[in-house]
Structure formats: C-alpha cells, structure tokens
Design an enzyme around this catalytic site. Structure first.
Site, PDB file in Angstrom:
ATOM      1  CG  HIS A   1      58.016 169.843  -1.524  1.00  0.00           C
ATOM      2  ND1 HIS A   1      56.795 170.470  -1.512  1.00  0.00           N
ATOM      3  CD2 HIS A   1      58.888 170.706  -0.945  1.00  0.00           C
ATOM      4  CE1 HIS A   1      56.919 171.671  -0.953  1.00  0.00           C
ATOM      5  NE2 HIS A   1      58.185 171.842  -0.602  1.00  0.00           N
TER       6      HIS A   1
ATOM      7  CG  ASP B   1      59.340 168.431  -7.618  1.00  0.00           C
ATOM      8  OD1 ASP B   1      59.948 169.428  -8.064  1.00  0.00           O
ATOM      9  OD2 ASP B   1      58.933 168.346  -6.444  1.00  0.00           O
TER      10      ASP B   1
ATOM     11  CD  GLN C   1      65.149 171.758  -3.535  1.00  0.00           C
ATOM     12  OE1 GLN C   1      66.339 172.058  -3.524  1.00  0.00           O
ATOM     13  NE2 GLN C   1      64.232 172.511  -2.952  1.00  0.00           N
TER      14      GLN C   1
ATOM     15  CE  LYS D   1      62.383 175.576  -4.059  1.00  0.00           C
ATOM     16  NZ  LYS D   1      62.346 175.573  -2.589  1.00  0.00           N
TER      17      LYS D   1
ATOM     18  CB  CYS E   1      57.358 171.148   2.410  1.00  0.00           C
ATOM     19  SG  CYS E   1      56.747 172.761   2.936  1.00  0.00           S
TER      20      CYS E   1
END
Length: 410
Positions: A126, A203, A206, A229, A368
């Site tokens: 991202h 990260d 997600q 999220k 993104c």
C-alpha cells in the site's frame, strides 16, 4: 449451502447500516477492505463515553477523568490480549496504519539508518508502506529494494532470497495485499530476515480483520493496523513494537502527555507507551477499538476468516461462470476475501457507478497500490471485499449486477 459457524442472520442485525437502502435497493456492502461497518456494540461504547464519561485523560484527579483514563487504558489492555503482545507498554495508539508506519520510519529509521542502507519492501505494498520510506530516502540517502511478484500475485520467494543481503537493514512488508488479497509467507520471510539481524515491520491492516494475530509467535518487531478495518472506528490504529526497540527509539512528536518534565533548557520524556502519544488522544475511538476487539473475540476471528473464504470461493466461481471478458488480478493459492478484477469493455469507474445504482457498494480505482497494478498492466480495477456479515445471496446480487452492467456497456 455452507453457512458460517455463527448465526449470520442474528449477526447482521447488529449492524444498523445493513438495513438501509441505496437508490431504492437493499444495500449490499462489499467495500470492507476500505472500511468495515460497525456493530452496535462499538457505536454504543463510543456513545456511552460521550454521554457519561467525557473528560480528558491522565493526571486528572476528578472522577470523570479517572473513569475516562481507566476506559482508555482498558482498551489498550484489550488490544494487548488480542494480538498477544507481551506488555500493554508495547501497544501505541496512533491515528491508523499510516501514522504507525510513519512513526517507525521517522523514529527508528532516522535513528538507525544511513546513506546506502537498504530498506526492503514488496511490490504489493500500500502507498502507506511506500511513501514514508521514499521520504526517508530523500532525507537520509537510503535505498529501496523491491521484492517482485509472480504472475498469480504471489510473492517471488526466489527473488526475495536473492535480494536479502547484508545491505538490507530493515524489512517492511504487508501481511495481506489490499489490492490482490494475497497472503504473504511471513513464516518463511521473517525468520530469514531475523537470521541476518534485520528488523521487520508487518503491515497487518488487511490481515487482522480476517485471522487471529499473535505478534509473539510471528516474531515481528513492529506490527501495525487500523481499527476501521476490523469493525472499529476510523481515526485510530495501533503500532505494536517490541519493548526494547520502543525504549531505544526517540519520540516522533512532541507536546503534552508524552513528557515527564519540561523546562526551556531540557525536556525528559514519559515512559512507554505514552512517549509516542503526544497530545489529547482519540479517547472515544480507543474505547470503540476496545469494543471492536471484544466483538471480534466473541464472534471468533478464525470463524470470520473461514466464512469469508467460503464467500471468496463462491464469488470467484460465480464470476468466472457468468461473466465473459473477466480478468481477476491476484489468484494466489493463499488469499483472503478480496477480488480485484477488470471486465473487457467496462472501465472500473463505470462499474462502480452503475453497480451503486443497483445498491451494490464496491471499490474502484488503484486502491492506493499503483505500483502493483501498473506492474500487472492496469491503471484501475473494481474490487469487492468480504466481511463477517456478508452472505451468499449478496454475492448473487453482486454478480447479477455485474451482468447488468456488462449488458449496458457493451
């Protein structure tokens, strides 16, 4: 038909927004990778704070301040348990994944990296895990090394092994691609980096909505994610960091609440975690995040992920069977409930506008993640992404809407 391990009909009633209509049609919300909807438990927890406890936290001696402080710090402890951090001191509240990564880049990165050092990223990152390191490159003269992907959207592990040299001083990598749904092989990647003494930032924005996360088992040095999220509020996220690393890092922002003693000659800083939390925090949002953690633990992250996988398999099969000219980007063998696709003769923006007229909310654009889309030869895709409350019937409505759109555009 398969059903989730929880009562789906009852669970859907916990989300007020799912009862509304859009353009005269029942809402089918399939934009969960951008932001998930919020259950009543989260909404009510935040409302209760503002109705009954609203006050600034830390150092206040009056009852409301102490109650607000307790609720805020209880949320931190909930997050600690949710990700299995060793201590609540390792849980830093931020505005989200983006701020968490910027904090690490500007605090750890500026203190530990120098010109010629390499920071390794993947092709699937991202923008939030690309741009902060590019900014650091301009500041320090570091180099970025990019792990490529295979045609199916999987990470090229052979290339990773070749690129992982002693020049690499930091690895920042996504656990799940927001554009493709690909799950990276962290169980193989992190030990290889650690063998060379390379700190790792993951990260997890997600990943955390779809699976149970254990940061100690993962052995990531930093793990970052956003509440919105995972059924929580916008504007708050988490930076997990190993205590020894956080202790050694300088503060990123200065101001109230991150200090111990301030004089015009010298300032000393607060202990963890407050050293990295300058200013009045998003108190209600932290409480909302704590409520989201409670909600996910009640439903079960593994049960949610298993149901989303069923939705992914069903939707993929139905799309391929009923839509000609379909190309799905990212068909790695291990992926979460995200389908990014293009249709011959239909621009992604047109797909998004026309499906909205039919009550279906999906995402269009570059998500993104421009580098990976450009690598795959497209500028934009349409993307559907699933959550705990989505149904097989909603998948049918979505596929029927796509067929309608294709008929209108061709």
């Amino acid at each position: 038909m398969k059903q989730p391990a929880y009562d789906l009909a009852s669970l859907r009633k916990e989300f007020p927004i799912l009862a509304r209509e859009v353009n005269g049609k029942p809402l089918v919300y399939l934009d969960n990778a951008a932001t998930s909807q919020k259950p009543l438990a989260v909404i009510q927890a935040m409302d209760d704070y503002y109705r009954h406890t609203n006050a600034n936290i830390h150092r206040g001696l009056h009852t409301l301040s102490q109650e607000a402080t307790d609720a805020h710090e209880l949320a931190r402890e909930k997050v600690q348990g949710f990700i299995n951090a060793a201590s609540s001191k390792e849980v830093i509240f931020t505005r989200g994944t983006t701020e968490s990564i910027n904090l690490v880049a500007q605090s750890w990165g500026r203190a530990n990296l120098k010109a010629g050092d390499q920071v390794m990223l993947s092709m699937m990152e991202h923008h939030a895990n690309i741009v902060p390191w590019q900014m650091l490159r301009e500041q320090l003269g570091i180099e970025l090394v990019i792990i490529p992907i295979l045609a199916n959207g999987s990470l090229d592990m052979d290339a990773f092994f070749q690129l992982l040299t002693p020049k690499v001083k930091f690895l920042a990598i996504t656990q799940v691609s927001n554009a493709l749904g690909t799950v990276t092989s962290l169980a193989a990647i992190i030990p290889m980096a650690k063998a060379l003494g390379i700190p790792v930032l993951v990260d997890g924005a997600q990943a955390i909505p779809h699976q149970a996360i254990d940061v100690q088992a993962l052995d990531a040095d930093f793990y970052v994610f956003s509440a919105h999220k995972m059924y929580g509020p916008t504007g708050i996220g988490v930076l997990y960091g190993k205590e020894a690393l956080l202790e050694a890092m300088p503060p990123w922002q200065g101001g109230g609440d991150m200090i111990d003693v301030v004089t015009f000659e010298k300032t000393t800083y607060a202990k963890l975690p407050h050293k990295f939390e300058a200013g009045t925090p998003a108190i209600a949002d932290a409480i909302g995040l704590g409520a989201a953690v409670d909600w996910m633990q009640r439903v079960g992250a593994d049960a949610i992920g298993a149901w989303e996988h069923e939705l992914l398999v069903y939707a993929t099969a139905q799309m391929k069977a009923q839509l000609s000219g379909l190309r799905i980007l990212g068909e790695a063998p291990n992926k979460v409930g995200v389908i990014s696709f293009v249709l011959d003769g239909a621009h992604a923006q047109d797909i998004g506008l026309l499906t909205d007229q039919l009550g279906v909310a999906l995402r269009t654009g570059h998500h993104c993640a421009m580098p990976v889309l450009h690598h795959l030869g497209v500028d934009a895709t349409a993307r559907v992404s699933f959550a705990a409350y989505n149904t097989l019937e909603e998948v049918d409505v979505f596929v029927a809407a796509l067929k309608r759109v294709r008929e209108m555009l061709i």
